[in-house]
Design an enzyme around this catalytic site. Structure first.
Site, PDB file in Angstrom:
ATOM      1  N   GLN A 106       1.002  -1.396  -0.046  1.00 41.42           N
ATOM      2  CA  GLN A 106      -0.408   0.536  -0.269  1.00 41.42           C
ATOM      3  C   GLN A 106       0.721   1.498   0.241  1.00 41.42           C
ATOM      4  OE1 GLN A 106      -3.665  -0.705   2.785  1.00 41.42           O
ATOM      5  NE2 GLN A 106      -2.046  -1.513   3.890  1.00 41.42           N
ATOM      6  N   ASN A 107       2.562   1.017   0.672  1.00 40.82           N
ATOM      7  CA  ASN A 107       3.150   2.017   0.616  1.00 40.82           C
ATOM      8  C   ASN A 107       3.407   2.886  -1.234  1.00 40.82           C
ATOM      9  OD1 ASN A 107       2.913   1.448   3.349  1.00 40.82           O
ATOM     10  ND2 ASN A 107       4.880   0.347   2.147  1.00 40.82           N
ATOM     11  N   ASP A 109       6.243   4.900  -0.724  1.00 42.24           N
ATOM     12  CA  ASP A 109       7.181   5.538  -1.004  1.00 42.24           C
ATOM     13  C   ASP A 109       8.876   4.641  -1.419  1.00 42.24           C
ATOM     14  OD1 ASP A 109       7.454   3.503   2.814  1.00 42.24           O
ATOM     15  OD2 ASP A 109       7.551   3.203   0.282  1.00 42.24           O
ATOM     16  N   HIS A 126      -1.356   0.433  -4.001  1.00 40.30           N
ATOM     17  CA  HIS A 126      -2.338   2.839  -4.125  1.00 40.30           C
ATOM     18  C   HIS A 126      -1.315   3.512  -4.978  1.00 40.30           C
ATOM     19  CE1 HIS A 126      -4.311   1.629   0.141  1.00 40.30           C
ATOM     20  NE2 HIS A 126      -4.825   1.271  -0.765  1.00 40.30           N
ATOM     21  N   CYS A 137      -5.509  16.950 -20.182  1.00 40.03           N
ATOM     22  CA  CYS A 137      -5.752  16.250 -20.773  1.00 40.03           C
ATOM     23  C   CYS A 137      -5.054  14.412 -20.696  1.00 40.03           C
ATOM     24  CB  CYS A 137      -4.688  17.205 -21.746  1.00 40.03           C
ATOM     25  SG  CYS A 137      -3.405  16.890 -21.257  1.00 40.03           S
ATOM     26  N   SER A 217      -2.694  -1.689   8.687  1.00 38.31           N
ATOM     27  CA  SER A 217      -4.463  -1.801   9.955  1.00 38.31           C
ATOM     28  C   SER A 217      -4.897  -2.145   9.554  1.00 38.31           C
ATOM     29  CB  SER A 217      -4.967  -0.656  10.715  1.00 38.31           C
ATOM     30  OG  SER A 217      -5.285   0.216   9.221  1.00 38.31           O
TER      31      SER A 217
HETATM   32  N1  APR Z   1       6.671  -2.995  12.575  1.00 36.03           N
HETATM   33  C1  APR Z   1       5.195  -3.600  12.744  1.00 36.03           C
HETATM   34  N2  APR Z   1       4.361  -2.990  12.798  1.00 36.03           N
HETATM   35  C2  APR Z   1       4.317  -1.364  12.792  1.00 36.03           C
HETATM   36  C3  APR Z   1       5.300  -0.373  12.925  1.00 36.03           C
HETATM   37  C4  APR Z   1       6.370  -1.667  12.918  1.00 36.03           C
HETATM   38  N3  APR Z   1       7.403  -1.306  12.536  1.00 36.03           N
HETATM   39  N4  APR Z   1       4.902   0.050  13.017  1.00 36.03           N
HETATM   40  C5  APR Z   1       3.408   0.833  12.816  1.00 36.03           C
HETATM   41  N5  APR Z   1       3.193  -0.814  12.526  1.00 36.03           N
HETATM   42  C6  APR Z   1       1.619  -1.191  12.263  1.00 36.03           C
HETATM   43  C7  APR Z   1       0.930  -0.412  13.166  1.00 36.03           C
HETATM   44  O1  APR Z   1       0.272  -1.173  14.804  1.00 36.03           O
HETATM   45  C8  APR Z   1      -0.577  -0.462  12.728  1.00 36.03           C
HETATM   46  O2  APR Z   1      -1.711  -0.783  12.709  1.00 36.03           O
HETATM   47  O3  APR Z   1       1.127  -0.776  11.363  1.00 36.03           O
HETATM   48  C9  APR Z   1      -0.060  -0.607  11.113  1.00 36.03           C
HETATM   49  C10 APR Z   1      -0.403   0.826   9.902  1.00 36.03           C
HETATM   50  O4  APR Z   1      -1.478   1.098   9.768  1.00 36.03           O
HETATM   51  P1  APR Z   1      -1.840   2.635   9.318  1.00 36.03           P
HETATM   52  O5  APR Z   1      -0.793   3.288   9.476  1.00 36.03           O
HETATM   53  O6  APR Z   1      -3.250   2.540   8.680  1.00 36.03           O
HETATM   54  O7  APR Z   1      -0.969   2.173   7.685  1.00 36.03           O
HETATM   55  P2  APR Z   1      -1.667   1.136   6.709  1.00 36.03           P
HETATM   56  O8  APR Z   1      -2.277   0.249   7.433  1.00 36.03           O
HETATM   57  O9  APR Z   1      -0.179   1.547   6.144  1.00 36.03           O
HETATM   58  O10 APR Z   1      -2.535   2.309   5.808  1.00 36.03           O
HETATM   59  C11 APR Z   1      -3.847   1.895   4.704  1.00 36.03           C
HETATM   60  O11 APR Z   1      -4.581   4.479   3.739  1.00 36.03           O
HETATM   61  O12 APR Z   1      -4.622   6.729   4.667  1.00 36.03           O
HETATM   62  C12 APR Z   1      -4.484   5.528   3.578  1.00 36.03           C
HETATM   63  O13 APR Z   1      -3.652   4.968   1.530  1.00 36.03           O
HETATM   64  C13 APR Z   1      -3.176   5.055   2.838  1.00 36.03           C
HETATM   65  O14 APR Z   1      -1.819   2.593   2.172  1.00 36.03           O
HETATM   66  C14 APR Z   1      -2.651   4.150   3.477  1.00 36.03           C
HETATM   67  C15 APR Z   1      -4.162   2.602   3.974  1.00 36.03           C
END
Ligand code: APR
Length: 280
Positions: A106-107, A109, A126, A137, A217
């Site tokens: 989903q990243n 970066d 994404h 255009c 998440s």
């Molecule tokens: N190792 C393992 N898990 C981690 C770490 C880590 N170092 N750091 C954070 N987490 C976990 C958190 O506990 C959380 O459950 O990663 C999860 C990140 O969840 P989100 O912040 O919701 O990110 P993500 O799931 O990638 O979001 C999905 O939401 O806003 C949109 O388009 C955006 O692609 C993104 C999508």
């Protein structure tokens, strides 16, 4: 007394897989300083809404909001989108895997690719920041560096219509270039996923024996549901527990950081993992 050596139960599971798929989220980049979205120290909690003309954090990536007022997104991009190229320990670990079948990330970066994973093995669910598309255009360009200003499409418009009777008002109104908004090819809320995602899922459906979901998440559909599209053991590796999306259940849950789950055997493993639930 030194604590007993504790072996890492995930690595043997991964090594026994002949074809591993990973579903990734922002959590795999937090160890190198890129905040995730929804953790208490994530982007959404720290975003200064008024600074970017947002009513809610999700507006930053909302297509309708972007089209109505793109300035906030490009100001935030200048302030926050440092194009980092060095991935985390977990990114680098992925690039060493001989049995890696595919990564659905989903990243945006680009760190999976810059850490050495072949592009053919990565599906950017994404989108990615690499290219931008004119919203008028449809011309595509490499994403211009962020200046804080809204980048406009430089495609020359059709030759100016100027005749002996063209009024100066009409001449002035005619634009030399398209001037459409150049939007990075990342998928905003309200936009469909690019077709490559469903096409690749169709090809991969029966091709895997282990799906590892890491650092997400699973809050955003349709990505959150794709774990159900594949055969094989379903494993969650995440700092916080996330319920299995839809029918079914996790075969294994490792509550730890992504950089820890790739730790070889050793006591580190026991100290960091909050829980290992070995399923069926
Ligand atoms: N190792 C393992 N898990 C981690 C770490 C880590 N170092 N750091 C954070 N987490 C976990 C958190 O506990 C959380 O459950 O990663 C999860 C990140 O969840 P989100 O912040 O919701 O990110 P993500 O799931 O990638 O979001 C999905 O939401 O806003 C949109 O388009 C955006 O692609 C993104 C999508």
């Amino acid at each position: 007394m030194a604590s007993a050596e504790v072996s890492n139960p995930y690595l043997p599971l991964l090594r026994s897989s002949s074809s591993a798929i990973f579903l990734l989220g922002a959590g795999i980049s937090t160890s190198i300083g890129i905040p995730d979205f929804r953790s208490k120290d994530g982007l959404y909690a720290s975003l200064k809404l008024e600074e970017y003309g947002l009513n809610a954090p999700e507006d930053l990536f909302d297509y309708e909001h972007f089209c109505a007022s793109p300035a906030g997104f490009f100001k935030w991009s200048l302030d926050s989108l440092t194009l980092q190229t060095t991935g985390s320990k977990f990114h680098r670990f992925l690039s060493t895997l001989k049995n890696l079948h595919r990564i659905y990330t989903q990243n945006i970066d680009g760190l999976e690719s810059s850490s050495g994973v072949p592009d053919s093995k990565i599906v950017h669910c994404h989108g990615s920041l690499q290219n931008s598309t004119c919203q008028t255009c449809n011309h595509k360009y490499p994403t211009p560096s962020f200046t804080g200003k809204v980048p406009l499409c430089p495609v020359p418009t059709s030759p100016l219509v100027v005749g002996p009777r063209t009024s100066s008002r009409v001449k002035k109104k005619q634009k030399l270039t398209c001037e459409g908004i150049l939007k990075p090819d990342i998928t905003f809320f309200g936009e469909p996923l690019q077709s490559v995602v469903s096409k690749t899922i169709g090809k991969d459906r029966l091709k895997s024996d282990l799906i590892t979901v890491v650092g997400t998440s699973l809050k955003v559909e349709p990505f959150s549901k794709i774990v159900n599209c594949f055969e094989g053991k379903k494993v969650l590796v995440n700092r916080d527990y996330v319920g299995f999306p839809g029918e079914g259940r996790w075969d294994c849950v490792f509550l730890c950081d992504s950089d820890e789950v790739v730790e070889e055997e050793g006591t580190t493993w026991r100290e960091v993992v909050k829980g290992v639930f070995l399923g069926r």
